[in-house]
Design a protein around this motif. Structure first.
Motif, PDB file in Angstrom:
ATOM      1  N   VAL A  11      78.800  -9.016  96.505  1.00 62.04           N
ATOM      2  CA  VAL A  11      79.574  -9.670  95.092  1.00 62.04           C
ATOM      3  C   VAL A  11      79.968 -10.757  94.433  1.00 62.04           C
ATOM      4  O   VAL A  11      79.469 -11.557  94.020  1.00 62.04           O
ATOM      5  CB  VAL A  11      80.425  -8.529  94.812  1.00 62.04           C
ATOM      6  N   LEU A  12      80.299 -11.738  95.773  1.00 62.82           N
ATOM      7  CA  LEU A  12      81.061 -12.943  95.520  1.00 62.82           C
ATOM      8  C   LEU A  12      79.889 -13.907  95.404  1.00 62.82           C
ATOM      9  O   LEU A  12      79.774 -15.013  95.115  1.00 62.82           O
ATOM     10  CB  LEU A  12      82.051 -13.573  96.592  1.00 62.82           C
ATOM     11  N   LEU A  55      72.209 -16.608  76.177  1.00 63.77           N
ATOM     12  CA  LEU A  55      72.889 -16.895  76.642  1.00 63.77           C
ATOM     13  C   LEU A  55      72.521 -18.733  76.902  1.00 63.77           C
ATOM     14  O   LEU A  55      73.612 -19.554  76.934  1.00 63.77           O
ATOM     15  CB  LEU A  55      72.625 -17.017  78.604  1.00 63.77           C
ATOM     16  N   CYS A  56      71.840 -19.213  76.070  1.00 60.94           N
ATOM     17  CA  CYS A  56      70.850 -20.953  76.050  1.00 60.94           C
ATOM     18  C   CYS A  56      71.609 -20.352  75.270  1.00 60.94           C
ATOM     19  O   CYS A  56      71.665 -22.018  75.071  1.00 60.94           O
ATOM     20  CB  CYS A  56      69.400 -20.960  76.588  1.00 60.94           C
ATOM     21  N   THR A  57      71.847 -20.003  73.859  1.00 65.03           N
ATOM     22  CA  THR A  57      72.505 -20.973  72.499  1.00 65.03           C
ATOM     23  C   THR A  57      73.786 -20.730  72.954  1.00 65.03           C
ATOM     24  O   THR A  57      75.029 -21.431  71.689  1.00 65.03           O
ATOM     25  CB  THR A  57      72.197 -20.201  71.598  1.00 65.03           C
ATOM     26  N   LEU A  58      74.591 -19.664  73.860  1.00 67.54           N
ATOM     27  CA  LEU A  58      75.799 -20.385  73.782  1.00 67.54           C
ATOM     28  C   LEU A  58      76.346 -21.692  74.457  1.00 67.54           C
ATOM     29  O   LEU A  58      76.100 -22.362  75.053  1.00 67.54           O
ATOM     30  CB  LEU A  58      76.622 -19.436  75.027  1.00 67.54           C
ATOM     31  N   PRO A  59      77.502 -22.406  74.335  1.00 68.26           N
ATOM     32  CA  PRO A  59      78.095 -23.544  74.844  1.00 68.26           C
ATOM     33  C   PRO A  59      78.425 -23.628  75.875  1.00 68.26           C
ATOM     34  O   PRO A  59      78.195 -22.418  76.986  1.00 68.26           O
ATOM     35  CB  PRO A  59      79.236 -23.820  73.311  1.00 68.26           C
ATOM     36  N   ARG A  60      78.071 -24.933  76.639  1.00 64.33           N
ATOM     37  CA  ARG A  60      77.915 -25.585  77.826  1.00 64.33           C
ATOM     38  C   ARG A  60      79.690 -24.827  78.258  1.00 64.33           C
ATOM     39  O   ARG A  60      80.606 -25.124  77.647  1.00 64.33           O
ATOM     40  CB  ARG A  60      77.830 -26.754  78.194  1.00 64.33           C
ATOM     41  N   THR A  61      79.872 -24.576  79.847  1.00 65.74           N
ATOM     42  CA  THR A  61      80.908 -24.170  80.324  1.00 65.74           C
ATOM     43  C   THR A  61      81.892 -24.513  81.242  1.00 65.74           C
ATOM     44  O   THR A  61      80.336 -25.063  82.514  1.00 65.74           O
ATOM     45  CB  THR A  61      81.437 -22.547  79.883  1.00 65.74           C
ATOM     46  N   GLN A  62      81.935 -24.181  81.778  1.00 70.94           N
ATOM     47  CA  GLN A  62      82.950 -24.322  83.095  1.00 70.94           C
ATOM     48  C   GLN A  62      83.668 -23.971  83.754  1.00 70.94           C
ATOM     49  O   GLN A  62      85.237 -23.883  82.869  1.00 70.94           O
ATOM     50  CB  GLN A  62      83.182 -26.467  82.921  1.00 70.94           C
ATOM     51  N   HIS A  63      83.676 -22.903  84.787  1.00 71.57           N
ATOM     52  CA  HIS A  63      84.232 -21.698  85.035  1.00 71.57           C
ATOM     53  C   HIS A  63      85.088 -22.310  86.269  1.00 71.57           C
ATOM     54  O   HIS A  63      84.485 -23.337  86.739  1.00 71.57           O
ATOM     55  CB  HIS A  63      83.569 -20.580  85.161  1.00 71.57           C
ATOM     56  N   ASP A  64      86.677 -21.471  86.197  1.00 69.86           N
ATOM     57  CA  ASP A  64      86.933 -21.873  87.404  1.00 69.86           C
ATOM     58  C   ASP A  64      87.703 -20.845  88.464  1.00 69.86           C
ATOM     59  O   ASP A  64      88.022 -19.898  88.058  1.00 69.86           O
ATOM     60  CB  ASP A  64      88.933 -22.612  86.940  1.00 69.86           C
ATOM     61  N   LEU A  65      86.684 -21.118  89.445  1.00 73.80           N
ATOM     62  CA  LEU A  65      86.611 -20.611  90.776  1.00 73.80           C
ATOM     63  C   LEU A  65      87.630 -19.955  91.058  1.00 73.80           C
ATOM     64  O   LEU A  65      88.208 -18.168  91.690  1.00 73.80           O
ATOM     65  CB  LEU A  65      85.444 -20.649  91.727  1.00 73.80           C
ATOM     66  N   ASN A  66      88.986 -20.541  90.758  1.00 70.35           N
ATOM     67  CA  ASN A  66      90.193 -20.200  91.404  1.00 70.35           C
ATOM     68  C   ASN A  66      90.789 -19.187  90.568  1.00 70.35           C
ATOM     69  O   ASN A  66      91.877 -18.075  91.219  1.00 70.35           O
ATOM     70  CB  ASN A  66      90.696 -21.671  91.921  1.00 70.35           C
ATOM     71  N   SER A  67      90.610 -19.358  89.653  1.00 66.43           N
ATOM     72  CA  SER A  67      91.119 -17.836  88.746  1.00 66.43           C
ATOM     73  C   SER A  67      90.554 -16.578  88.617  1.00 66.43           C
ATOM     74  O   SER A  67      91.614 -15.407  88.216  1.00 66.43           O
ATOM     75  CB  SER A  67      91.065 -18.527  87.235  1.00 66.43           C
ATOM     76  N   TRP A  68      89.514 -16.438  89.788  1.00 65.37           N
ATOM     77  CA  TRP A  68      88.833 -14.786  89.040  1.00 65.37           C
ATOM     78  C   TRP A  68      89.983 -14.455  89.735  1.00 65.37           C
ATOM     79  O   TRP A  68      90.471 -13.893  90.576  1.00 65.37           O
ATOM     80  CB  TRP A  68      87.633 -15.255  89.933  1.00 65.37           C
ATOM     81  N   VAL A  69      89.570 -12.765  89.583  1.00 68.75           N
ATOM     82  CA  VAL A  69      89.638 -11.226  90.079  1.00 68.75           C
ATOM     83  C   VAL A  69      88.570 -10.216  90.309  1.00 68.75           C
ATOM     84  O   VAL A  69      88.632 -10.349  88.774  1.00 68.75           O
ATOM     85  CB  VAL A  69      91.449 -10.945  89.305  1.00 68.75           C
ATOM     86  N   VAL A  70      88.129 -10.417  91.191  1.00 68.45           N
ATOM     87  CA  VAL A  70      86.659  -9.592  91.027  1.00 68.45           C
ATOM     88  C   VAL A  70      87.637  -8.121  91.335  1.00 68.45           C
ATOM     89  O   VAL A  70      88.118  -8.172  92.475  1.00 68.45           O
ATOM     90  CB  VAL A  70      85.865 -10.094  91.632  1.00 68.45           C
ATOM     91  N   GLU A  71      87.171  -7.144  90.995  1.00 65.50           N
ATOM     92  CA  GLU A  71      87.403  -5.912  90.989  1.00 65.50           C
ATOM     93  C   GLU A  71      86.074  -5.050  91.220  1.00 65.50           C
ATOM     94  O   GLU A  71      84.946  -5.405  90.327  1.00 65.50           O
ATOM     95  CB  GLU A  71      88.095  -4.645  89.597  1.00 65.50           C
ATOM     96  N   THR A 115      72.430   2.966  94.563  1.00 67.80           N
ATOM     97  CA  THR A 115      71.533   2.979  93.291  1.00 67.80           C
ATOM     98  C   THR A 115      71.872   1.537  92.206  1.00 67.80           C
ATOM     99  O   THR A 115      70.914   1.034  91.976  1.00 67.80           O
ATOM    100  CB  THR A 115      70.351   3.929  92.590  1.00 67.80           C
ATOM    101  N   MET A 116      73.078   1.197  92.700  1.00 70.58           N
ATOM    102  CA  MET A 116      73.790   0.665  91.488  1.00 70.58           C
ATOM    103  C   MET A 116      75.558  -0.231  92.444  1.00 70.58           C
ATOM    104  O   MET A 116      75.956   1.012  93.282  1.00 70.58           O
ATOM    105  CB  MET A 116      74.847   1.646  90.227  1.00 70.58           C
ATOM    106  N   VAL A 117      75.771  -1.547  92.402  1.00 69.71           N
ATOM    107  CA  VAL A 117      77.127  -2.310  92.604  1.00 69.71           C
ATOM    108  C   VAL A 117      77.410  -1.781  90.866  1.00 69.71           C
ATOM    109  O   VAL A 117      76.914  -2.798  89.873  1.00 69.71           O
ATOM    110  CB  VAL A 117      76.351  -3.010  93.019  1.00 69.71           C
ATOM    111  N   TYR A 118      78.730  -1.781  90.463  1.00 64.86           N
ATOM    112  CA  TYR A 118      79.122  -1.546  89.262  1.00 64.86           C
ATOM    113  C   TYR A 118      80.498  -2.461  89.842  1.00 64.86           C
ATOM    114  O   TYR A 118      81.615  -1.753  90.297  1.00 64.86           O
ATOM    115  CB  TYR A 118      79.551  -0.570  88.485  1.00 64.86           C
ATOM    116  N   PHE A 119      80.668  -4.118  88.645  1.00 71.18           N
ATOM    117  CA  PHE A 119      81.827  -4.592  89.587  1.00 71.18           C
ATOM    118  C   PHE A 119      82.257  -5.447  87.964  1.00 71.18           C
ATOM    119  O   PHE A 119      81.282  -5.248  87.111  1.00 71.18           O
ATOM    120  CB  PHE A 119      81.973  -5.733  90.484  1.00 71.18           C
ATOM    121  N   SER A 120      83.755  -5.612  87.641  1.00 73.30           N
ATOM    122  CA  SER A 120      83.882  -6.981  86.976  1.00 73.30           C
ATOM    123  C   SER A 120      84.589  -8.142  87.390  1.00 73.30           C
ATOM    124  O   SER A 120      84.736  -8.115  88.761  1.00 73.30           O
ATOM    125  CB  SER A 120      84.858  -6.400  85.660  1.00 73.30           C
ATOM    126  N   VAL A 121      84.293  -9.126  86.755  1.00 68.39           N
ATOM    127  CA  VAL A 121      84.967 -10.437  86.882  1.00 68.39           C
ATOM    128  C   VAL A 121      85.984 -10.716  86.155  1.00 68.39           C
ATOM    129  O   VAL A 121      85.817 -10.695  84.527  1.00 68.39           O
ATOM    130  CB  VAL A 121      84.586 -11.721  87.504  1.00 68.39           C
TER     131      VAL A 121
END
Length: 512
Positions: A281-282, A360-376, A383-389
């Motif tokens: 997932v990571l 997705l291409c029309t959305l603004p360019r971004t910079q995500h902070d990986l240090n802030s991630w909480v992944v569940e 047959t499936m993996v369901y997760f959130s970040v």
């Protein structure tokens, strides 16, 4: 039937349509067609269309053999592949092609540029070659017909070619050169320096060629990345087997399967919370957001299922002054609590991978902070993996990130697909303003612990990482250790933190 065959014999060219052909990898599709076609053939001007694939052949017997193969090929889902054949005029890409005497002069010119000992063909500045200019021959390599003639000459005269130099030829697209994958699979070194390529998407057209060395310096696309580490990661995502880029050795690759650019391969772990699944997932998130933040988002087409769904919801309060920073997203907002128009709700739900990536291409360019991630991890089955970040990000304008920090929650549902890849079948993005405590992220710091004994390979990785990042060996080693010696992931984390200004100056001071 006899009349039908006679009509075909009167035709020189035939158009071949594969409905739903865009679902299939070009190499797999062509290999399958050749296996079931009783007559050898070379496809001309292969193109993916919105719902299919198309190419041309110049032989009535080939056309008849391909038509006979209709319904004889099954994909990995055991669905029969249809093949539609119809007479066609000469493809536009070959019209206005070189005359026979011009082709002969081009062949002589190329022989002068061929090194038989090193199996190297130097075609740099071919469009300015005096031998061709003196004969009034205009070589434009962006024209597919012209490139096709060159590849045909190489195929018949230099079939074991290992190195091809095409620098300084005004190339701005590689549609014609992409045919090299089928015609010259032996090429290992390709020089495209000093051309006019502006997008990594062009490089991805070479992804099925097992290149070991690539030169791109001097192209506009090189200036679209914030630093070399991001540039290397983006190119390597297209060409996993690449060993050298622009003359520099690349660090060891963590990608071991060349048929895996659908970001990741599925794992077979059957218990929730396993270390393997966590890493899977990571890795998915890191590679997804590397493309989403720094690359061409069209590259995400290979990640989504054909009938995937995507929706965006904005938690917006007009009374909050900071909410103005989210206004740019409101036209995409599908919050059913506030959106009363049922037709608009349907319209805002993107339900094919093409609509999703276009959105997705029309959305603004971004910079995500990986240090802030909480992944569940929410649900995992065979047959499936369901997760959130959940985390924070900034909008990027003119290459610089803005001060406004926003919070996002994104849920993904992944499922195995063809070619042993994982595909997104559902993607839901929720945006809201950020609370003060959410903007505080940690930075990796060296621990005052004893130095572990490193293997020779680990020592080499530390030295290479230190050289490329500019950090001293202590910090480089710590970064690699924190990422389980995953060189690519460590490079991505370093790049993100450096862009956010979160690496202290002492990391770049020489180790005492």
């Amino acid at each position: 039937m006899e009349a039908k065959t006679q009509d075909k014999c009167l035709q020189d060219w035939f158009k071949i349509i594969i409905p739903n052909g865009i679902k299939y990898d070009k190499t797999w599709l062509m290999d399958s067609l050749r296996t079931h076609c009783r007559v050898p053939f070379t496809p001309v001007d292969f193109h993916y269309m919105k719902y299919g694939a198309r190419f041309y052949v110049q032989d009535a017997s080939v056309a008849a053999a391909l038509e006979d193969a209709n319904g004889e090929i099954c994909d990995k889902e055991n669905k029969k592949i249809s093949i539609f054949v119809s007479p066609s005029p000469e493809p536009l890409c070959l019209q206005n092609k070189l005359k026979p005497e011009e082709t002969e002069q081009l062949k002589l010119t190329m022989y002068k540029r061929y090194d038989s000992y090193q199996q190297c063909l130097d075609l740099q500045s071919l469009c300015f070659d005096p031998d061709l200019e003196n004969h009034g021959i205009d070589i434009i390599l962006n024209h597919r017909g012209c490139m096709s003639v060159i590849l045909q000459i190489i195929k018949h005269n230099f079939p074991e070619l290992l190195s091809l130099d095409l620098q300084n030829n005004r190339l701005y697209q590689l549609d014609g050169l992409s045919d090299i994958i089928q015609m010259l699979p032996t090429v290992k070194i390709l020089n495209l320096s000093k051309n006019e390529l502006s997008s990594v998407e062009e490089v991805s057209k070479m992804k099925e060629l097992k290149l070991e060395e690539l030169w791109l310096d001097g192209n506009p696309l090189c200036d679209t990345f914030p630093d070399r580490a991001t540039y290397v990661s983006a190119i390597r995502a297209c060409l996993p087997m690449l060993l050298r880029l622009d003359g520099q050795e690349l660090p060891p690759s963590v990608v071991t399967d060349n048929h895996v650019p659908e970001i990741i391969r599925p794992c077979k772990e059957s218990y929730q919370g396993s270390e393997t699944l966590k890493n899977l997932v990571l890795q998915f998130l890191l590679q997804y957001y590397l493309i989403y933040d720094y690359g061409d988002r069209k590259g995400l087409l290979s990640v989504y299922h054909e009938e995937a769904c995507f929706s965006l919801t904005v938690l917006f309060s007009p009374e909050d002054p900071a909410s103005s920073s989210l206004e740019v997203y409101l036209k995409y907002n599908r919050n059913m609590k506030t959106l009363k128009d049922p037709d608009l709700r349907v319209q805002l739900l993107k339900s094919t991978k093409y609509d999703i990536v276009e959105s997705l291409c029309t959305l603004p360019r971004t910079q995500h902070d990986l240090n802030s991630w909480v992944v569940e991890l929410c649900v995992q089955t065979e047959t499936m993996v369901y997760f959130s970040v959940n985390g924070v990000f900034k909008k990027v304008m003119e290459g610089k990130s803005q001060d406004f920090v926003r919070t996002f929650t994104r849920t993904f549902i992944l499922t195995p697909g063809t070619n042993s890849g994982l595909y997104i079948v559902n993607d839901e993005l929720i945006l809201r303003n950020t609370r003060t405590e959410e903007t505080q992220s940690t930075v990796f710091m060296p621990r005052p612990s004893g130095r572990p004994v490193l293997s020779l390979r680990q020592q080499e990785m530390v030295q290479t990482f230190s050289t490329q990042s500019g950090m001293n060996r202590q910090w480089s080693q710590k970064c690699l250790q924190d990422n389980q010696w995953n060189y690519l992931r460590a490079g991505q984390i370093f790049t993100m933190l450096k862009n956010q200004g979160k690496i202290p100056e002492e990391a770049f001071k020489p180790t005492p």
